[in-house]
Design a protein around this motif. Structure first.
Motif, mmCIF file in Angstrom:
data_model
loop_
_atom_site.group_PDB
_atom_site.id
_atom_site.type_symbol
_atom_site.label_atom_id
_atom_site.label_comp_id
_atom_site.label_asym_id
_atom_site.label_seq_id
_atom_site.Cartn_x
_atom_site.Cartn_y
_atom_site.Cartn_z
ATOM 1 N N ALA A 177 -1.397 -3.824 -2.910
ATOM 2 C CA ALA A 177 -1.632 -2.679 -2.024
ATOM 3 C C ALA A 177 -1.174 -2.969 -0.603
ATOM 4 O O ALA A 177 -0.711 -2.073 0.112
ATOM 5 N N HIS A 178 -1.302 -4.222 -0.174
ATOM 6 C CA HIS A 178 -0.804 -4.600 1.146
ATOM 7 C C HIS A 178 0.721 -4.468 1.206
ATOM 8 O O HIS A 178 1.275 -4.011 2.211
ATOM 9 N N ALA A 179 1.380 -4.861 0.137
ATOM 10 C CA ALA A 179 2.837 -4.731 0.100
ATOM 11 C C ALA A 179 3.253 -3.267 0.171
ATOM 12 O O ALA A 179 4.177 -2.900 0.909
ATOM 13 N N ASP A 180 2.571 -2.404 -0.598
ATOM 14 C CA ASP A 180 2.857 -0.970 -0.547
ATOM 15 C C ASP A 180 2.710 -0.432 0.870
ATOM 16 O O ASP A 180 3.553 0.322 1.358
ATOM 17 N N ALA A 181 1.613 -0.801 1.524
ATOM 18 C CA ALA A 181 1.333 -0.290 2.863
ATOM 19 C C ALA A 181 2.421 -0.699 3.841
ATOM 20 O O ALA A 181 2.866 0.098 4.684
ATOM 21 N N SER A 182 2.871 -1.944 3.748
ATOM 22 C CA SER A 182 3.887 -2.452 4.663
ATOM 23 C C SER A 182 5.211 -1.728 4.478
ATOM 24 O O SER A 182 5.843 -1.295 5.455
ATOM 25 N N PHE A 222 12.568 -5.478 4.976
ATOM 26 C CA PHE A 222 11.198 -5.859 4.637
ATOM 27 C C PHE A 222 11.227 -7.257 4.032
ATOM 28 O O PHE A 222 11.727 -7.452 2.931
ATOM 29 N N GLY A 223 10.709 -8.222 4.779
ATOM 30 C CA GLY A 223 10.669 -9.598 4.305
ATOM 31 C C GLY A 223 9.382 -9.863 3.550
ATOM 32 O O GLY A 223 8.342 -10.138 4.160
ATOM 33 N N ALA A 264 1.030 18.458 5.226
ATOM 34 C CA ALA A 264 1.500 18.958 3.940
ATOM 35 C C ALA A 264 1.688 17.799 2.970
ATOM 36 O O ALA A 264 2.584 17.007 3.149
ATOM 37 N N PRO A 265 0.829 17.667 1.947
ATOM 38 C CA PRO A 265 1.023 16.578 0.984
ATOM 39 C C PRO A 265 2.333 16.783 0.236
ATOM 40 O O PRO A 265 2.662 17.888 -0.179
ATOM 41 N N ILE A 266 3.082 15.702 0.086
ATOM 42 C CA ILE A 266 4.322 15.781 -0.677
ATOM 43 C C ILE A 266 4.379 14.644 -1.659
ATOM 44 O O ILE A 266 3.865 13.557 -1.394
ATOM 45 N N ALA A 267 4.974 14.899 -2.774
ATOM 46 C CA ALA A 267 5.031 13.875 -3.813
ATOM 47 C C ALA A 267 6.063 12.838 -3.446
ATOM 48 O O ALA A 267 7.186 13.165 -3.094
ATOM 49 N N ALA A 268 5.665 11.564 -3.498
ATOM 50 C CA ALA A 268 6.591 10.484 -3.205
ATOM 51 C C ALA A 268 7.360 10.108 -4.459
ATOM 52 O O ALA A 268 6.964 10.423 -5.568
ATOM 53 N N THR A 269 8.493 9.433 -4.254
ATOM 54 C CA THR A 269 9.338 9.059 -5.377
ATOM 55 C C THR A 269 9.008 7.663 -5.859
ATOM 56 O O THR A 269 8.266 6.918 -5.231
ATOM 57 N N ASN A 270 9.602 7.301 -6.987
ATOM 58 C CA ASN A 270 9.485 5.960 -7.551
ATOM 59 C C ASN A 270 8.048 5.537 -7.803
ATOM 60 O O ASN A 270 7.701 4.358 -7.704
ATOM 61 N N GLY A 271 7.176 6.461 -8.071
ATOM 62 C CA GLY A 271 5.814 6.100 -8.420
ATOM 63 C C GLY A 271 4.925 5.768 -7.244
ATOM 64 O O GLY A 271 3.793 5.329 -7.422
ATOM 65 N N ALA A 272 5.417 5.944 -6.014
ATOM 66 C CA ALA A 272 4.574 5.668 -4.850
ATOM 67 C C ALA A 272 3.479 6.718 -4.764
ATOM 68 O O ALA A 272 3.625 7.832 -5.258
ATOM 69 N N ASP A 298 4.831 -9.494 -8.238
ATOM 70 C CA ASP A 298 4.705 -8.334 -7.357
ATOM 71 C C ASP A 298 5.964 -8.136 -6.528
ATOM 72 O O ASP A 298 6.359 -6.991 -6.257
ATOM 73 N N ALA A 299 6.622 -9.222 -6.127
ATOM 74 C CA ALA A 299 7.875 -9.089 -5.378
ATOM 75 C C ALA A 299 8.904 -8.332 -6.213
ATOM 76 O O ALA A 299 9.624 -7.454 -5.700
ATOM 77 N N ARG A 300 8.975 -8.642 -7.492
ATOM 78 C CA ARG A 300 9.888 -7.926 -8.375
ATOM 79 C C ARG A 300 9.482 -6.454 -8.494
ATOM 80 O O ARG A 300 10.323 -5.551 -8.493
ATOM 81 N N ARG A 301 8.162 -6.214 -8.597
ATOM 82 C CA ARG A 301 7.672 -4.841 -8.687
ATOM 83 C C ARG A 301 8.051 -4.050 -7.437
ATOM 84 O O ARG A 301 8.532 -2.903 -7.526
ATOM 85 N N VAL A 302 7.880 -4.649 -6.263
ATOM 86 C CA VAL A 302 8.226 -3.977 -5.012
ATOM 87 C C VAL A 302 9.723 -3.705 -4.951
ATOM 88 O O VAL A 302 10.159 -2.606 -4.576
#
Length: 499
Positions: free
Chosen positions: A177-182, A195-196, A18-26, A216-220
């Motif tokens: 994208a790697h940061a998102d995946a992790s 998450f380090g 079931a696809p569900i919408a993620a929060t915070n723009g994920a 990107d660290a700030r974005r994450v």
């Protein structure tokens, strides 16, 4: 800036496909229902129902050493609300803990979880081999989806062995994208985690001029960690003087402090006396927000610097010995008043079973003390470090290193319900005499019957509540891809698991 939209997600306890919408723009997620391998529906607590763990041998790890045999623990939501010899809660979902030792969930304070799909690839490596291959060859070819399944698999491996909190030293941030995946893998696993955010794979090339991607660290941080609460928090995995130039590690520490994030850093770990903690001290960068990882080849005054500035320590004894980082530093840490946490480090080299790490840490320490006594028979050289001390390192001290003191690390009313039940019904474990000793000296992941994280049952009757077939397919496909792209010899077909 590209982000990752995963084509598979392997989350437990959710509705099928079931696809569900993620929060915070994920990106949107498509998740799969967990399946029971035996095909039998496992009873679970009802929505909002309290959980009563009944009749176990409870090792609280509280300062007063107040243990219970038999003992009950009552969970309401994500917290322990009562702990006593007997608790009456007729409306609660009951977990029968007869024949089990109940301990706080363990905290693994340093693991490069992204290597979990290439475990045992380098059991005979030294540190130079590790860098030459993991960073010089295979780290270059990881896609975000490879990082996702490896991180998910490693987190589940942790849960399976009784780890409820993991500090993921994610130094493969090759793209946003790697940061998102992790991050998403940690969140999807259900583990409590730090998450380090680390450098890209290129960040370990020498001479090192690659800066941490602070934008990107700030974005994450803002995208995934801006709200209060949540099982996953964030830190900066800084390279430090062992692995980067002064300009680079100064920038890493500056970025962490500006972002308001704790720091985890390798020190005394590269097989040389580089005076890494001393360099940080001279730069005025030491503080209580730092976890110093490894600490094998520090000079004597550097241990005092850590103690004096309130830093925490994580030791990964098995990997440190295999890779040539140096001997177990526990004696030198204790001599300076530092009680460390315990970690497993590199799945590509050694087991990440936290229970095995406890045993190896204590055994090597006692071996060193014994050798000192033999070599210097006229001197008083002894250690009275106990199995309870080692369990303290894996729980209370682990919680402190992860920035979670007061939340996890012991069993008491008001604490988060991060709880592990270990059965002693297996031949070789009964009759029970010393619960703490059994956990440290004898138990294996196969003896972990039940794992609860924040009041949620993650493992029951020795079985993780996950879609193991889907995870197996994804992990096998990723391993094949990594082999093919890194120009390794193809994996023999007989190595692959059917799913």
């Amino acid at each position: 800036m590209s982000h990752w939209n995963p084509h598979f997600q392997l989350h437990q306890h959710t509705v099928a496909a079931a696809p569900i919408a993620a929060t915070n723009g994920a990106p949107g997620l498509s998740r799969l229902r967990a399946t029971n391998p035996a095909g039998v529906a496992e009873p679970k607590p009802g929505k909002g129902q309290r959980i009563l763990i009944r009749g176990g041998t409870v090792v609280t790890m509280a300062d007063d050493h107040r243990d219970f045999a038999p003992g009950d623990i009552l969970i309401d939501g994500d917290r322990i609300v009562d702990i006593d010899h007997k608790i009456d809660a007729t409306d609660a979902f009951v977990i029968d803990a007869t024949g089990m030792i109940v301990v706080p969930g363990m905290v693994d304070t340093h693991r490069h979880t992204w290597q979990s799909t290439v475990h045992t690839l380098g059991p005979d490596w030294l540190l130079s081999d590790y860098f030459g291959f993991m960073r010089g060859v295979i780290g270059r070819v990881y896609r975000p989806e490879d990082l996702y399944i490896a991180t998910l698999l490693g987190a589940l491996e942790g849960i399976d062995s009784g780890t409820t909190t993991l500090v993921d030293w994610a130094h493969l941030m090759n793209t946003p994208a790697h940061a998102d995946a992790s991050v998403l893998a940690l969140k999807d696993s259900g583990i409590r985690a730090v998450f380090g955010y680390g450098n890209s794979n290129a960040g370990y090339e020498f001479p090192n001029t690659h800066r941490l991607d602070t934008i990107d660290a700030r974005r994450v941080r803002d995208q995934y960690f801006s709200g209060a609460g949540g099982l996953v928090t964030m830190a900066i995995a800084a390279r430090g003087p062992d692995y980067s130039s002064r300009e680079v590690w100064m920038d890493d520490f500056k970025a962490a402090r500006e972002l308001g994030l704790p720091i985890t850093v390798h020190v005394g770990s590269n097989g040389s006396y580089s005076y890494s903690v001393g360099q940080l001290h001279e730069a005025g960068l030491l503080g209580p927000d730092i976890t110093h990882v490894h600490c094998n080849s520090l000079k004597s005054d550097e241990y005092k610097m850590i103690a004096d500035t309130g830093g925490t320590v994580s030791i990964s004894v098995e990997s440190e010995m295999h890779l040539g980082c140096g001997a177990n530093p526990l004696s030198r840490l204790l001599a300076n008043g530092i009680r460390p946490s315990i970690s497993t480090d590199v799945p590509s080299v050694n087991s990440c079973d936290i229970l095995g790490a406890l045993r190896i840490t204590l055994g090597t320490h006692r071996g060193q003390i014994s050798q000192q006594m033999l070599d210097h028979s006229g001197e008083k050289t002894e250690s009275r470090l106990t199995t309870r001390d080692i369990l303290e390192f894996a729980t209370l001290r682990g919680a402190a290193a992860a920035g979670l003191s007061g939340k996890t690390g012991m069993l008491a009313a008001g604490m988060q319900a991060d709880i592990v039940l270990l059965s002693y019904k297996r031949v070789g474990l009964f009759p029970l005499h010393n619960p703490t000793a059994l956990v440290v000296m004898n138990a294996t992941p196969a003896d972990v019957d039940t794992v609860v994280i924040a009041g949620k049952i993650m493992k029951r009757h020795g079985v993780l509540d996950v879609d193991l077939a889907a995870i197996t397919r994804a992990a096998e496909a990723s391993a094949d891809y990594l082999y093919s792209q890194s120009k390794m010899k193809p994996r023999p077909t007989c190595y692959r698991l059917g799913a």
